[in-house]
Design an enzyme around this catalytic site. Structure first.
Site, short mmCIF file in Angstrom:
data_model
loop_
_atom_site.label_atom_id
_atom_site.label_comp_id
_atom_site.label_asym_id
_atom_site.label_seq_id
_atom_site.Cartn_x
_atom_site.Cartn_y
_atom_site.Cartn_z
N SER A 150 0.86 -1.19 0.00
CA SER A 150 0.00 0.00 0.00
C SER A 150 0.89 1.23 0.00
O SER A 150 2.06 1.15 0.41
CB SER A 150 -0.87 0.01 1.26
N TYR A 164 -2.32 -2.04 10.31
CA TYR A 164 -2.35 -2.15 8.84
C TYR A 164 -1.07 -1.58 8.24
O TYR A 164 -0.41 -2.21 7.41
CB TYR A 164 -3.58 -1.41 8.30
#
Ligand code: NAD
Length: 265
Positions: A150, A164
């Site tokens: 990401s 995350y």
């Protein structure tokens, strides 16, 4: 005889029933790959398979298999399933979660931390491990493994999601090392770094709150979120032999977000 940029290659995709995974399954099938679509949700997989078959009527082999990537025995079974097809050529370790209770250093529950690392990091490790074993067993001399990270692995996000963010940083690091370790075997490893996407989850959450939307869109040089299919096109490239000299890369598909210098006005 299959034609296309991935003609005859055997591909496994995790999280294949979701946004990026499904769009990638469709494009892989269009480009001539045989695709094993896997996901933790068997019900969602059946719907996803129907969509691929409807959109790519001339597809090669496209099958589904339920797999929780945090369980090694299930990941092994998933990768080994394509031995019967001639062995794995492409693995897209794409399954991942961002839990609603993920928060900052103080407020992230330990159980959410563990769950996130188990799926987002250990799941990718298990996939890579069984891919290497499969590639060696099947005497492959070229292969492509793509792991979804990401943009939050590359830059800090002001909205706290510590478990995350940590997990995606780990994906970048493990992918880079595997790329170096296995380069002489012909196995390429690259990370995909998507920016926030125009997914139902995000759009439902933003709703018609224009101020909330503007606060996020202003960070994109082009003024918009990305689309899942724009990630899928990048994955096709990384998976194909066109990317034969692309290895160990943090491949940002972000509309320029990570290169932007943003000012308030
Ligand atoms: P999504 O939620 O639409 O798809 C994820 C899929 O993974 C779902 O189908 C889900 O059922 C599956 N899944 C969840 N846990 C699993 C498990 N334990 N084992 C196997 N499958 C499991 O999300 P998406 O946007 O398509 O995300 C795909 C990847 O892209 C994720 O790794 C995510 O972190 C990453 N990503 C997404 C965005 C975004 O804005 N959507 C941005 C950056 C990175």
């Amino acid at each position: 005889m299959a034609t296309g940029r991935l003609a005859g290659k055997n591909a496994v995709i995790t999280g294949a029933a979701g946004g990026i995974g499904l769009e990638t399954s469709i494009l892989f099938a269009k480009e001539g790959a045989n695709v094993l679509m896997s996901d933790i949700s068997a019900e969602a997989l059946e719907k996803a398979l129907a969509k691929v078959k409807q959109l790519v009527p001339g597809a090669g082999r496209v099958e589904v298999l339920k797999c929780d990537v945090s369980k090694e025995s299930e990941v092994k079974a998933m990768v080994d399933a394509v031995d019967a097809w001639g062995g794995l050529d492409i693995l897209f370790n794409n399954a991942g979660i961002m839990h609603a209770k993920d928060d900052d250093a103080v407020n992230t529950p330990e159980a959410i931390w563990d769950l996130t690392q188990n799926i987002n990091v250990k799941g990718v490790w298990f996939g890579c491990k069984h891919a290497v074993l499969s590639l060696r067993r099947n005497k492959k001399t070229r292969a492509s493994i793509i792991n979804t990270a990401s943009v939050v692995a590359l830059m800090g996000a002001a909205t706290p999601q510590l478990a995350y963010t940590t997990s995606k940083g780990a994906v970048l690091a493990l992918t880079r090392e595997l790329a170096m370790v296995h380069a002489r075997e012909g196995f390429r490893f690259n990370s995909l770094c998507p920016a926030p996407l125009n997914t139902p989850l995000l759009q439902d959450w933003l709703g018609d709150d224009q101020a909330k939307r503007n606060r996020r869109e202003v960070h994109f040089p082009g003024g918009r979120f990305g689309e899942a299919i724009e990630q899928a096109h990048a994955v096709v490239f990384l998976a194909s032999d066109e990317a034969s000299f692309v290895n160990g890369h943090d491949f940002a598909v972000d509309g320029g977000l990570t290169k932007a210098y943003v000012t308030a006005e």
